[in-house]
Design an enzyme around this catalytic site. Sequence first.
Site, PDB file in Angstrom:
ATOM      1  N   GLN A  53      -4.529  -1.731   9.465  1.00 49.79           N
ATOM      2  CA  GLN A  53      -4.426  -3.051   8.851  1.00 49.79           C
ATOM      3  C   GLN A  53      -5.053  -4.108   9.768  1.00 49.79           C
ATOM      4  O   GLN A  53      -4.706  -4.193  10.944  1.00 49.79           O
ATOM      5  CB  GLN A  53      -2.943  -3.377   8.581  1.00 49.79           C
ATOM      6  CG  GLN A  53      -2.715  -4.650   7.801  1.00 49.79           C
ATOM      7  CD  GLN A  53      -3.314  -4.624   6.404  1.00 49.79           C
ATOM      8  OE1 GLN A  53      -3.184  -3.652   5.670  1.00 49.79           O
ATOM      9  NE2 GLN A  53      -4.004  -5.685   6.036  1.00 49.79           N
ATOM     10  N   ASP A  72     -11.253   2.553   3.606  1.00 54.01           N
ATOM     11  CA  ASP A  72     -11.625   1.146   3.421  1.00 54.01           C
ATOM     12  C   ASP A  72     -13.132   0.955   3.271  1.00 54.01           C
ATOM     13  O   ASP A  72     -13.585  -0.120   2.917  1.00 54.01           O
ATOM     14  CB  ASP A  72     -11.153   0.320   4.638  1.00 54.01           C
ATOM     15  CG  ASP A  72      -9.704  -0.128   4.503  1.00 54.01           C
ATOM     16  OD1 ASP A  72      -9.293  -0.450   3.373  1.00 54.01           O
ATOM     17  OD2 ASP A  72      -8.994  -0.157   5.525  1.00 54.01           O
ATOM     18  N   LYS A  92       0.843  -1.202   0.000  1.00 51.86           N
ATOM     19  CA  LYS A  92       0.000   0.000   0.000  1.00 51.86           C
ATOM     20  C   LYS A  92       0.878   1.252   0.000  1.00 51.86           C
ATOM     21  O   LYS A  92       0.626   2.209  -0.721  1.00 51.86           O
ATOM     22  CB  LYS A  92      -0.947  -0.021   1.212  1.00 51.86           C
ATOM     23  CG  LYS A  92      -2.038  -1.078   1.068  1.00 51.86           C
ATOM     24  CD  LYS A  92      -2.811  -1.347   2.351  1.00 51.86           C
ATOM     25  CE  LYS A  92      -3.773  -2.519   2.148  1.00 51.86           C
ATOM     26  NZ  LYS A  92      -4.515  -2.889   3.349  1.00 51.86           N
TER      27      LYS A  92
END
Length: 280
Positions: free
Chosen positions: A95, A118, A51
């Site tokens: 994460q 997200d 990422k």
Amino acid sequence: MIIDGKKISEEILEEVRLEVLSIKENHNIVPGLAVIIVGDDPASRIYVNNKKKACSKVGMYSQEYSLPENTSQENLLKLIEKLNSDKNIHGILTQLPLPKHIDEKAVIEAICPEKDVDCFHPTNVGRLLTGNAYVLPCTPAGIIEALEHEKIDISSKHCVVVGRSNIVGKPIALLLLQKNATVTICHSKTSNLKDICMQADIIVCAVGKANFISKEMLKNDVVVVDVGINRLPNGKICGDVDFQDVEPIASYITPVPGGVGPLTISMLIKNVLECFKKIK
Ligand code: NDP
């Protein structure tokens, strides 16, 4: 036809790079992503590195916060609170999975919805459900992007989604429904999985079991989207679909690696840009 997720992903990243460049030239600011990782899970480390790499490829700012495994929930929430009001940060991601002593739900809800790249925050899930999405969840959005890139018709097709997680199964079912597919969602308690899969024009498999789907479960010319990432004892990565077995009968299939994985990352980067534009 093998769907080249890596190539499609590079095309998306290039579009984002050009837009970031123009923002930088005109406004002297770049979109910024904060990535929080707790503990040292090797798979999480790889995802976080990928990422960050994608951020730097498109000229975005990224800041990693690497916290020890025994970090308290309170400290993590304090960090998120700080990032919520940081003007250089437009997207925040934690994460997953988090260590067991931390409540994932509380962490997801602490991220302000406007920086929730997200699309995990209940506010954004609600917006998505009612057809008024703030940003689209990354993996499902990547799947739609791949299908549309290949000009695969979704409308009126029977799409079978195997898996009902909040991250993949449920939101991809929703996006396919919004694209006018007829959608069936299967899970571990589905009794006639093979019969249902057999009816699929498009099958999305997000189970997390290596080679779970074989050609005996599918009809000819099916479109196969394999979300699974499974590590085999020999260290190799494979999907949920037995690729060698299914590829000859599929009209389209995503490989693992090189399919949905890279698309997920490029959609995340696109979401950072989207959040930046909405916050500005
Ligand atoms: P979860 O473990 O959260 O969900 C798995 C789903 O599979 C559950 O809904 C479960 O059903 C269902 N399932 C399990 N066994 C069966 C069975 N025998 N028959 C039918 N359904 C079954 O996983 P995720 O959705 O988070 O991830 C799925 C896979 O996708 C993993 O391999 C993960 O690593 C990968 N992944 C890949 C991404 C990418 O970018 N490519 C992004 C996210 C995930 P039930 O609900 O009844 O338990």
